[in-house]
Design a protein around this motif. Structure first.
Motif, short mmCIF file in Angstrom:
data_model
loop_
_atom_site.label_atom_id
_atom_site.label_comp_id
_atom_site.label_asym_id
_atom_site.label_seq_id
_atom_site.Cartn_x
_atom_site.Cartn_y
_atom_site.Cartn_z
N TYR A 8 0.87 -1.19 0.00
CA TYR A 8 0.00 0.00 0.00
C TYR A 8 0.91 1.23 0.00
N PHE A 9 0.28 2.40 0.00
CA PHE A 9 1.06 3.63 0.07
C PHE A 9 1.49 3.89 1.53
N LEU A 14 -6.62 3.02 3.03
CA LEU A 14 -7.33 1.75 2.84
C LEU A 14 -6.47 0.53 3.19
N TRP A 42 5.33 4.14 -8.37
CA TRP A 42 3.94 3.66 -8.35
C TRP A 42 3.46 3.32 -9.76
N LYS A 46 2.01 -0.17 -10.76
CA LYS A 46 0.57 -0.18 -11.11
C LYS A 46 0.26 -1.18 -12.24
N GLY A 52 -5.12 -2.49 -10.81
CA GLY A 52 -4.55 -1.16 -11.07
C GLY A 52 -4.53 -0.21 -9.89
N GLN A 53 -4.85 -0.74 -8.69
CA GLN A 53 -4.83 0.13 -7.51
C GLN A 53 -4.26 -0.62 -6.31
N LEU A 54 -4.00 0.13 -5.25
CA LEU A 54 -3.56 -0.45 -3.98
C LEU A 54 -4.64 -0.19 -2.93
N PRO A 55 -4.73 -1.02 -1.89
CA PRO A 55 -3.80 -2.08 -1.50
C PRO A 55 -3.99 -3.38 -2.28
N GLN A 72 -8.50 -4.99 -3.69
CA GLN A 72 -9.67 -4.41 -2.99
C GLN A 72 -9.53 -4.54 -1.46
N SER A 73 -9.49 -3.38 -0.81
CA SER A 73 -9.23 -3.34 0.64
C SER A 73 -10.23 -4.17 1.46
N LYS A 105 -18.13 2.14 4.14
CA LYS A 105 -17.82 2.40 2.73
C LYS A 105 -18.78 3.45 2.15
N1 LIG Z 1 -12.12 0.21 -3.89
C1 LIG Z 1 -10.68 0.15 -3.80
C2 LIG Z 1 -10.13 1.55 -3.95
C3 LIG Z 1 -8.63 1.52 -4.03
C4 LIG Z 1 -8.05 2.91 -4.22
O1 LIG Z 1 -8.78 3.91 -4.44
N2 LIG Z 1 -6.72 2.96 -4.14
C5 LIG Z 1 -6.02 4.21 -4.34
C6 LIG Z 1 -5.25 4.58 -3.06
S1 LIG Z 1 -6.33 4.77 -1.68
C7 LIG Z 1 -5.00 4.03 -5.45
O2 LIG Z 1 -4.49 2.95 -5.70
N3 LIG Z 1 -4.68 5.15 -6.11
C8 LIG Z 1 -3.68 5.19 -7.16
C9 LIG Z 1 -4.25 5.01 -8.52
O3 LIG Z 1 -5.47 4.80 -8.68
O4 LIG Z 1 -3.46 5.09 -9.45
C10 LIG Z 1 -10.27 -0.48 -2.44
O5 LIG Z 1 -11.07 -0.39 -1.50
O6 LIG Z 1 -9.18 -1.06 -2.37
#
Ligand SMILES: N[C@@H](CCC(=O)N[C@@H](CS)C(=O)NCC(=O)O)C(=O)O
Length: 216
Positions: A8-9, A14, A42, A46, A52-55, A72-73, A105
């Motif tokens: 994660y970041f 999340l 990142w 990615k 495509g997202q974290l965590p 998905q968190s 949520k």
């Molecule tokens: N619904 C997803 C949302 C994940 C999300 O929004 N992650 C953001 C960080 S909080 C992220 O990866 N942002 C970077 C990007 O989208 O490039 C979850 O709950 O994990």
């Protein structure tokens, strides 16, 4: 043997509830924190993430060398809570724990507008407008639900008679809201008592004390 790696970041956001679940259960894991200032790192990572997202959580079975990656968190939190025994003790408790997570949520939708306004350095006036017009009405409804759950449960937890990941999630969110000036313990004694109880959970206390300043 199972090896866990949470990516994660370098913020709570999340990823925090999953970190807390490992500490609560006393299970070792690799806590990879990607710097939010290192956009290049990142963007490179990615490309290889499942959604495509974290965590994300990587779970490696060292015997079979099979690895799964969970995005998905909430999916990660629910998986870990089930693995470690913090998802609720019966199907009915699990359903209520999930309902609390879903409620959180729902609240996250308006709260995100505030996070965005702060992060994109909107004027103080605009930040206050988002706080008052968007977040506060949603927060009042959300707090009403939480207080009802706590009022109906003499254990001091939101669901059942032991700590669950719903308690961790809500307590963590109260920390965030306190930072935004949207949760004042003296004005919300029921929620303050709950928050205090979770923050004083013996197996988490050391983690909270040693948590990086950037994650406070
Ligand atoms: N619904 C997803 C949302 C994940 C999300 O929004 N992650 C953001 C960080 S909080 C992220 O990866 N942002 C970077 C990007 O989208 O490039 C979850 O709950 O994990």
């Amino acid at each position: 043997m199972i090896q866990y790696k949470l990516i994660y970041f370098d913020v709570r956001g999340l990823g925090e509830v999953s970190r807390q679940l490992f500490h609560l259960a006393g299970v070792e894991f690799e806590d990879v924190k990607i710097s939010r200032n290192d956009e290049q790192a990142w963007l490179e990572l990615k490309k290889s993430t499942p959604f495509g997202q974290l965590p994300i959580l990587k779970v490696l079975d060292t015997e079979s060398q099979k690895e799964i990656e969970i995005p998905q968190s909430s999916a990660i939190g629910r998986y870990l809570a089930n693995q470690f025994g913090y998802a609720g003790k019966s199907p009915e408790e699990k359903a209520m724990v999930d309902a609390v997570i879903d409620q959180f949520k729902d609240f996250l939708v308006p709260q995100k507008q505030l996070t965005l306004a702060v992060r994109t350095k909107k004027s103080e006036e605009e930040v206050n407008r988002v706080k008052e017009e968007i977040v506060t009405p949603a927060k009042n409804e959300y707090f009403k639900i939480l207080k009802k759950l706590l009022g109906n449960n003499s254990s001091g937890f939101l669901v059942g008679n032991g700590i669950t990941w719903a308690d961790l999630q809500i307590s963590d969110n109260l920390t965030t809201l306190e930072g935004f000036g949207l949760f004042t313990p003296l004005e919300e004694p029921i929620l303050a008592k709950f928050h205090e109880k979770i923050m004083n959970t013996p197996s988490l206390k050391t983690y909270f004390e040693q948590r990086l300043a950037s994650l406070l």
